[in-house]
Every structure is written in structure tokens, then in C-alpha cells.
Design an enzyme around this catalytic site. Structure first.
Site, short mmCIF file in Angstrom:
data_model
loop_
_atom_site.label_atom_id
_atom_site.label_comp_id
_atom_site.label_asym_id
_atom_site.label_seq_id
_atom_site.Cartn_x
_atom_site.Cartn_y
_atom_site.Cartn_z
N LYS A 1 -2.01 13.07 1.36
CA LYS A 1 -2.50 12.17 0.31
C LYS A 1 -3.18 12.98 -0.79
O LYS A 1 -3.92 13.93 -0.50
CB LYS A 1 -3.47 11.17 0.95
CG LYS A 1 -3.93 10.04 0.04
CD LYS A 1 -4.80 9.05 0.83
CE LYS A 1 -5.28 7.88 0.01
NZ LYS A 1 -6.09 6.93 0.78
N SER B 1 -4.72 2.12 0.32
CA SER B 1 -4.38 3.02 -0.75
C SER B 1 -3.46 4.17 -0.37
O SER B 1 -2.88 4.79 -1.24
CB SER B 1 -5.68 3.60 -1.33
OG SER B 1 -6.35 4.37 -0.35
N SER C 1 -7.30 1.71 4.37
CA SER C 1 -6.24 2.38 3.63
C SER C 1 -5.25 3.21 4.43
O SER C 1 -4.27 3.68 3.89
CB SER C 1 -6.83 3.25 2.54
OG SER C 1 -7.16 2.45 1.45
#
Ligand code: GLN
Length: 504
Positions: free
Chosen positions: A79, A154, A178
Site C-alpha cells: 500500500k 482504503s 481498511s
């Protein structure tokens, strides 16, 4: 070997049996990314050159018959709010568009030590604020199961990359859901570790008392392998913890797992669940019963306050953590140009003008650099921390946070006949349509109503697909959530590892 079939375990066995080289697999992943990612949008940066070098290094070690780690050569997606030295780290924000990380996050150092390969950095909601990945400043991510739908957020890029076989596994971060919510939307496994189990050094801080890094994988077994590598105390993170894991993370004992008692909190099943989610829960419970696990109905009475409490504490922490981004450091604008402007002013003008010129730069850079959601939370956070409102909002929310945590403490209290693990849905719906909730932030916030209490209490939780879903099929994936006691990742990962062996 087809990329679809590769898990960390199978990849390692394939390497040892000389079925393929790391280089071959890494190159196939890049080919797959180039073929598919235009329509999915999972990656923000590719790391091809370095990935190939890292792959060759592992191949050389194998050729020399050196012993290799189980994570050696494993192609991972990371990420883009986690730092890898010399690679961009944008957190999907314009304010960090030109930022290149100057050091490795602790989790990256640990994975490099094991010889893992980083394919690239994945898309996310700006600074990890969001539930659909639509808050990325650069591009949205499409759900591999239905391109008209969101992958969740997310960590939507990481979940979509794993689900569409553009990485064997990935790292995400979870502040309010997330990792787990995108795992549920994309039919993969997502583990949010106990607060403090994994170092946050090198993860861009959003809400520091809630953030944790964790794995997104195809199987619970892979999640255990990755978690085992990244966990542990770190002198660079004062909130990281040292502890002995109860149970065996990698080789769970079925006899022990069968004895775990699972709680079903009634508040989590009352939240207007979509039909496919409630059917998924019934299916998961039915399958777990075939393993011999026992269930008990429980209550977590403060659940309905968790969301409001989160949306006070979380923005409060965001407003302070994001204060460092003034548009000058971390390379948004050309620092030389600013210096020249500032020099000219300092020679010619009085000091208050100099100050206002600097504020001007901050306002302009932050105004243009942050997206709408980041600004909304900075404003909200500044408000709840301001004199006169602090007591009314922030300190009240901290009290509510304690009540939410105490609900879990009571449910898990073994001296009062408590349960060992709690099962709930991950979110009230499966993947929703792109643009369905963008104009209504509250509707978007509600997607995390079932994951947020876990972060407030600092507990570990995993999202596991109810069954094996296939890309191109008609069904949207549904996951279920298992919440464990503090530092008892072994329980939820153990159940997960047996669950995934049940035949469909
Ligand atoms: N969707 C939640 C939020 O917007 C959670 C985000 C996260 O876990 N990073 O804050």
C-alpha cells in the site's frame, strides 16, 4: 504453474522443487499487471527493475543450494502509505505527488531480510481515509469481480491486486476497517493485527492510536506467514509490543481450535444487513459447526456508539498528524523557488509580511494538495480539539471508547463463561457501485460500522471469504469477521486455516 494457483506456500514449494524460478514468476506478474491493471487501477507505481534484481538474488541463492526463507522471492504489493526506500510514497495524495521515501518502514526491512520481492505500490483512499478507494487523488480502483463496483477501501488497491492475481499477497493498513472491508469486497483474506503487534514505523500516520499494518492474502495460512514475519517489538515504535503468542500461528492444532467458543453479538446482526451478507453469515456458521465449534449469543451493548466515537477521535488525530504537510517539505513544490521568493521578501519587506507570505504558501499548498475528504477531517478534527469543544466532544469520545473496549473485555472474560472469539459480518453490504455513496459522506462512513469497534478496542480481527469465489462468476464475494482476544491472532488465524480446508 498458473498465477491464479499461487499462494505463498505453493510458490515456496514450487521453488524448492525447481518447477520455476523467482524471475519467471516475477516477470509473469508484471506481464499480468500490464495486461490487466489498466482496467483495475490497483497500482500507482511499479518497481520492475528492483523487483527483477531481488528475484535474481533469490534464484542465485537457490542455485547455490543455500537455505531460503519461506517468504523469499514472494512477489508482494505494498500500500502506498508504507515507505520503501527510493520509491515514491504518495498516500494517493497530490500533496505527496513528488515524494520519494528516504528509508524503509520496519515491516519492509523485515520482508527484505526474508528476500521478498516488491512489485509496486498500491492505490488507496487519500491518506487511507475512505471506504471505497474513490478518494484517491490519482485514479479509482475497480473491483475485479465487477468493474462497475468499488473494491472497498482504503486498501482497495492491495485487495484488488491480490484478488486479480497481480500479486501473491499484499500489505495494507487498517484504522477503522481498511484491510478487512476491502478483503470482504474482493473475496480475499485480510488480517488487522492487535494494536502494537506490528511496528507502525514507516507507515504514514493517520490516526496513530488506531492504525495497524496487516496482510491481505489469498488464504489464512498466507496471512499467518506474512504476519509472523512482520510482527514484533521495534525500538522505532514505542507502541509496538513484545509478547509470546499463545498457540501456534503457523501450525494450529485442530483439537485446540475445536474447543474455542464463538460469540455472536446480536447488535452486529441487527444492522440492516443485505440479504447476501446475512445468507453468507448463515453459511459461515454452518460450516464452522461442521468443524465442531460451539456458538453462544452475546451482547456488546455500546456498539451503536462506536461510529460516532470513531469520527471524533479519528479526525482529531488526523488533524494533528497531517499538520506536517505544508507543501514545502516532502517535495510538493520546488523548494528552491520558495527559498528565492522568501529571500526576496526578507530583504525588501517587514517581518509580518514575511510571515503572511509563508502562510500564503501553506494555505495555497494545503488547499490544492489535499482532497475533499482529507480537508473535511482536518476541519472536523481541529474543531473537536479546539478550546471550548474539547470537553464536549473529544474527551467524551475517549470515555465512549473505553465503554466499547469494556464490552469486549466482558465478552471475552473466561472467568465469567466468556467466549474466545467473536463472529460478525464485515460490512452491512457487499461491494457497492462506483459513485453510489460519493455524494453522501455519512452513508460512506456507515460501511465501517462493523469493523470500527475492533480498532477502538485495539483487538485483532480477520476477514475471511465465506467460500471460494471465482472471478468472472456471477456472485459478489462475502466475507465474515472473526475478532480475537488481544494478541491471540493464533485463534482467529487457526480457525481460518481450518475453515479454508472445508470443501465447497
Ligand atoms: N473507512 C474508514 C475511514 O474512512 C477506515 C479507514 C481505514 O481503516 N484506514 O476512516
Amino acid at each position: 504453474m498458473h498465477l491464479h494457483d499461487l499462494t505463498i506456500k505453493k510458490f515456496h514449494e514450487g521453488l524448492l522443487n525447481k518447477e520455476f524460478s523467482v524471475l519467471e514468476i516475477v516477470q509473469s506478474f508484471f506481464k499480468c499487471i500490464k495486461d490487466k491493471d489498466e482496467e483495475i487501477g490497483a497500482y500507482l507505481t511499479l518497481n520492475e527493475e528492483e523487483a527483477i534484481k531481488a528475484a535474481e538474488k533469490v534464484d542465485l541463492a537457490i542455485a547455490k543450494n543455500e537455505e531460503i526463507d519461506i517468504l523469499a522471492g514472494v512477489p508482494l504489493a505494498i500500500k502506498d502509505n508504507i515507505l520503501i526506500e527510493n520509491l515514491p510514497a504518495t498516500a494517493a495524495s497530490k500533496i505527496l505527488k513528488n515524494y520519494i521515501a528516504s528509508y524503509d518502514a520496519t515491516v519492509i526491512k523485515k520482508l527484505k531480510k526474508a528476500g521478498s520481492v516488491f512489485l509496486g505500490k498500491t492505490n488507496l483512499d487519500e491518506f487511507a481515509m475512505g471506504s471505497s478507494n474513490e478518494n484517491s487523488a490519482f485514479k479509482i480502483v475497480h473491483n475485479p469481480y465487477d468493474l462497475k463496483r468499488v473494491p472497498g477501501g482504503s486498501s482497495g488497491g492491495s485487495a484488488a491486486a491480490v484478488a486479480s492475481h497481480m500479486a501473491i499477497a499484499a500489505l495494507g493498513s487498517d484504522t477503522g476497517g481498511s484491510i478487512r472491508q476491502p478483503a470482504h469486497f474482493c473475496g480475499v483474506v485480510g488480517l488487522k493485527p492487535t494494536y502494537g503487534a506490528v511496528s507502525r514505523f514507516g507507515l504514514m500516520a493517520m490516526a496513530s492510536s488506531l492504525d495497524q499494518i496487516g496482510p491481505i492474502t489469498k488464504t489464512a495460512e498466507d496471512a499467518a506467514l506474512l504476519f509472523n514475519q512482520i510482527k514484533g517489538i521495534d525500538p522505532f515504535d514505542a507502541t509496538s509490543a513484545k509478547f509470546d503468542y499463545a498457540g501456534d500461528l503457523l501450525n494450529p492444532d485442530l483439537a485446540k481450535i475445536k474447543k474455542l467458543k464463538i460469540g455472536l453479538p446480536k447488535e452486529y446482526f441487527e444492522k440492516g444487513l443485505d440479504k447476501n451478507v446475512s445468507q453468507g453469515m448463515e453459511e459461515a456458521i454452518k460450516r464452522l459447526k461442521t468443524l465442531g465449534l460451539k456458538f453462544k449469543n452475546i451482547s456488546l451493548p455500546h456498539t451503536s456508539y462506536a461510529l460516532s466515537c470513531y469520527y471524533i477521535i479519528m479526525p482529531a488525530e488526523v488533524s494533528t498528524n497531517l499538520a506536517r504537510f505544508e507543501g514545502i517539505r516532502y517535495s510538493r513544490i520546488n523548494a528552491d523557488r520558495i527559498r528565492t521568493n522568501a529571500d526576496n521578501i526578507s530583504v525588501n519587506q517587514r517581518s509580518y509580511q514575511r510571515k503572511s507570505a509563508l502562510s500564503e504558501i501553506y494555505f495555497r499548498q494545503r488547499g490544492q494538495g489535499f482532497g475533499q475528504e482529507a480537508k473535511r477531517r482536518i476541519i472536523l478534527g481541529t474543531f473537536v480539539l479546539s478550546a471550548g469543544y474539547y470537553d464536549a466532544y473529544y474527551s467524551q469520545a475517549q470515555k465512549v471508547r473505553r465503554l466499547v473496549k469494556e464490552d469486549f473485555d466482558r465478552a471475552f472474560d473466561s472467568s465469567a463463561g466468556g467466549v474466545d472469539v467473536i463472529l460478525t459480518p464485515v460490512a452491512p453490504t457487499s461491494a457497492f457501485k462506483i459513485n453510489e455513496k460519493t455524494s453522501d459522506p455519512l452513508a460512506m462512513y456507515l460501511s465501517d460500522i462493523l469493523t470500527i469497534p475492533v480498532n477502538l478496542a485495539g483487538l485483532p480481527a480477520i476477514s475471511l471469504p465465506v467460500k471460494k469465489y471465482c472471478l468472472g462468476g456471477k456472485e459478489l464475494p462475502v466475507g465474515f469477521q472473526l475478532i480475537g482476544k488481544h494478541f491471540q491472532e493464533a485463534d482467529i488465524l487457526g480457525i481460518g486455516q481450518y475453515y479454508e480446508r472445508i470443501e465447497d
